[in-house]
Design a protein around this motif. Structure first.
Motif, PDB file in Angstrom:
ATOM      1  N   ALA A  93       0.828  -1.213   0.000  1.00 35.02           N
ATOM      2  CA  ALA A  93       0.000   0.000   0.000  1.00 35.02           C
ATOM      3  C   ALA A  93       0.859   1.259   0.000  1.00 35.02           C
ATOM      4  N   GLU A  94       2.004   1.214   0.682  1.00 34.50           N
ATOM      5  CA  GLU A  94       2.889   2.372   0.769  1.00 34.50           C
ATOM      6  C   GLU A  94       3.875   2.354  -0.389  1.00 34.50           C
ATOM      7  N   LYS A  95       3.833   3.393  -1.204  1.00 34.63           N
ATOM      8  CA  LYS A  95       4.705   3.500  -2.377  1.00 34.63           C
ATOM      9  C   LYS A  95       5.406   4.850  -2.381  1.00 34.63           C
ATOM     10  N   ILE A  96       6.542   4.910  -3.043  1.00 38.06           N
ATOM     11  CA  ILE A  96       7.246   6.175  -3.202  1.00 38.06           C
ATOM     12  C   ILE A  96       6.383   7.094  -4.066  1.00 38.06           C
ATOM     13  N   PRO A  97       6.028   8.281  -3.581  1.00 39.53           N
ATOM     14  CA  PRO A  97       5.118   9.156  -4.347  1.00 39.53           C
ATOM     15  C   PRO A  97       5.785   9.728  -5.594  1.00 39.53           C
ATOM     16  N   LEU A  98       5.016   9.723  -6.681  1.00 42.11           N
ATOM     17  CA  LEU A  98       5.529  10.246  -7.953  1.00 42.11           C
ATOM     18  C   LEU A  98       4.922  11.598  -8.312  1.00 42.11           C
ATOM     19  N   ASP A  99       3.862  11.981  -7.627  1.00 43.67           N
ATOM     20  CA  ASP A  99       3.270  13.297  -7.878  1.00 43.67           C
ATOM     21  C   ASP A  99       2.723  13.841  -6.567  1.00 43.67           C
ATOM     22  N   ILE A 100       2.188  15.047  -6.625  1.00 46.36           N
ATOM     23  CA  ILE A 100       1.725  15.722  -5.410  1.00 46.36           C
ATOM     24  C   ILE A 100       0.553  14.982  -4.776  1.00 46.36           C
ATOM     25  N   THR A 101      -0.338  14.454  -5.609  1.00 48.83           N
ATOM     26  CA  THR A 101      -1.501  13.727  -5.090  1.00 48.83           C
ATOM     27  C   THR A 101      -1.060  12.494  -4.315  1.00 48.83           C
ATOM     28  N   GLU A 102      -0.135  11.730  -4.878  1.00 48.58           N
ATOM     29  CA  GLU A 102       0.370  10.531  -4.199  1.00 48.58           C
ATOM     30  C   GLU A 102       1.095  10.907  -2.914  1.00 48.58           C
ATOM     31  N   ARG A 103       1.805  12.017  -2.948  1.00 49.80           N
ATOM     32  CA  ARG A 103       2.504  12.472  -1.739  1.00 49.80           C
ATOM     33  C   ARG A 103       1.523  12.737  -0.605  1.00 49.80           C
ATOM     34  N   ASP A 104       0.478  13.489  -0.917  1.00 49.83           N
ATOM     35  CA  ASP A 104      -0.490  13.847   0.120  1.00 49.83           C
ATOM     36  C   ASP A 104      -1.230  12.626   0.640  1.00 49.83           C
ATOM     37  N   LEU A 105      -1.579  11.701  -0.260  1.00 50.94           N
ATOM     38  CA  LEU A 105      -2.264  10.481   0.163  1.00 50.94           C
ATOM     39  C   LEU A 105      -1.353   9.629   1.042  1.00 50.94           C
ATOM     40  N   LEU A 106      -0.079   9.520   0.671  1.00 52.33           N
ATOM     41  CA  LEU A 106       0.860   8.720   1.452  1.00 52.33           C
ATOM     42  C   LEU A 106       1.046   9.297   2.848  1.00 52.33           C
ATOM     43  N   LEU A 107       1.278  10.591   2.931  1.00 50.27           N
ATOM     44  CA  LEU A 107       1.506  11.204   4.238  1.00 50.27           C
ATOM     45  C   LEU A 107       0.265  11.111   5.122  1.00 50.27           C
ATOM     46  N   ALA A 108      -0.909  11.222   4.516  1.00 52.76           N
ATOM     47  CA  ALA A 108      -2.143  11.090   5.295  1.00 52.76           C
ATOM     48  C   ALA A 108      -2.299   9.667   5.812  1.00 52.76           C
ATOM     49  N   GLU A 109      -1.983   8.684   4.982  1.00 52.90           N
ATOM     50  CA  GLU A 109      -2.088   7.283   5.398  1.00 52.90           C
ATOM     51  C   GLU A 109      -1.091   6.957   6.500  1.00 52.90           C
ATOM     52  N   LEU A 110       0.155   7.414   6.327  1.00 48.02           N
ATOM     53  CA  LEU A 110       1.173   7.143   7.343  1.00 48.02           C
ATOM     54  C   LEU A 110       0.845   7.843   8.657  1.00 48.02           C
ATOM     55  N   GLY A 111       0.219   9.000   8.564  1.00 45.12           N
ATOM     56  CA  GLY A 111      -0.130   9.733   9.776  1.00 45.12           C
ATOM     57  C   GLY A 111      -1.142   9.014  10.641  1.00 45.12           C
ATOM     58  N   GLN A 112      -1.860   8.056  10.079  1.00 46.92           N
ATOM     59  CA  GLN A 112      -2.845   7.300  10.841  1.00 46.92           C
ATOM     60  C   GLN A 112      -2.226   6.119  11.582  1.00 46.92           C
ATOM     61  N   LYS A 113      -1.000   5.799  11.292  1.00 51.13           N
ATOM     62  CA  LYS A 113      -0.358   4.645  11.918  1.00 51.13           C
ATOM     63  C   LYS A 113       0.258   5.049  13.257  1.00 51.13           C
ATOM     64  N   PRO A 114       0.303   4.122  14.223  1.00 48.83           N
ATOM     65  CA  PRO A 114       0.809   4.457  15.571  1.00 48.83           C
ATOM     66  C   PRO A 114       2.223   5.017  15.566  1.00 48.83           C
TER      67      PRO A 114
END
Length: 253
Positions: A93-114
């Motif tokens: 599920a976690e991938k290196i972001p290639l654009d701004i949208t992927e970056r924001d989605l990744l950081l939001a997802e990681l922010g939910q993890k403990p």
């Protein structure tokens, strides 16, 4: 006519003194041999510990390089990454972001993890930066049943060998390898300050001596990655941690 007079008690006394001297010399020889043995053992321990640390240090360097390949989506030979499963993060599920949208989605997802981390990718750490010096924080960063950190070659396909014939015993791992053995790396995904585009400190369109940071432009994410690599030695207590900041730049056509 003279008669020889014998003194047997005096001769016995002389033999007793000689025996005492011999015993003293034997004891001194034993002490010297013991001292030499302990000195040799101590030197062997020092050399062994240093050698184990150097091996762990080289393993941590390999983990840093593997993390860079992971960020660039490349295999160990430098070619574009193509794989299945964890290799090239095909099914993660976690991938290196290639654009701004992927970056924001990744950081939001990681922010939910403990821990703010998943499969070796993390948000900017807000707790203790030297988490490896805190047993509780370290155990949270590499629990045996969770996918928080990344192992060597896990996402790049770098060769590890096998248990019986490892390429590097410190980097070889499988699903049964304990968390406190081998090595791990974590990649913090850090936003790059957009105001630098209008600053003359790093980006200077008219200055030849300034470094231009070509981090992506308007569509690609401006990101800098902080990599933390941790490697354990073969001896208990040997641990090496290396950190580096990695800013991949886009090639200008």
């Amino acid at each position: 006519m003279h008669r020889a007079i014998h003194h047997p008690s005096h001769r016995k006394h002389q033999r007793g003194v000689a025996l005492f001297v011999v015993i003293i010399f034997v004891m001194l020889s034993m002490l010297l041999a013991l001292w030499a043995s302990r000195t040799s053992l101590f030197n062997e321990l020092v050399v062994g510990n240093d050698a184990d640390y150097q091996r762990a240090f080289e393993a941590a360097q390999s983990l840093l390089q593997d993390a860079e390949l992971d960020i660039r989506n490349q295999k160990a030979d430098g070619t574009g990454c193509v794989g299945v499963g964890d290799i090239c993060r095909t099914s993660t599920a976690e991938k290196i972001p290639l654009d701004i949208t992927e970056r924001d989605l990744l950081l939001a997802e990681l922010g939910q993890k403990p821990t703010g981390c998943g499969n070796g990718l993390c948000t900017k750490r807000t707790g203790k930066l030297d988490f490896w010096n805190d047993t509780t924080a370290l155990n949270a960063m590499m629990p045996p049943t969770a996918t928080t950190g990344a192992r060597y070659g896990q996402f790049t396909g770098a060769g590890k060998g096998s248990i019986s014939n490892p390429v590097n015993p410190l980097l070889q791992w499988d699903i049964a390898t304990p968390a406190n053995q081998g090595g791990w790396y974590w990649i913090e995904v850090l936003r790059y300050d957009e105001s630098s585009k209008n600053s003359g400190v790093i980006v200077g369109s008219g200055a030849k001596n300034l470094l231009r940071m070509n981090l992506g432009g308007n569509t690609s994410p401006n990101l800098v990655y902080r990599i933390t690599a941790l490697a354990y030695g073969r001896k208990q207590g040997t641990q090496v941690v290396l950190q580096q900041t990695y800013a991949p730049q886009k090639t200008i056509d």
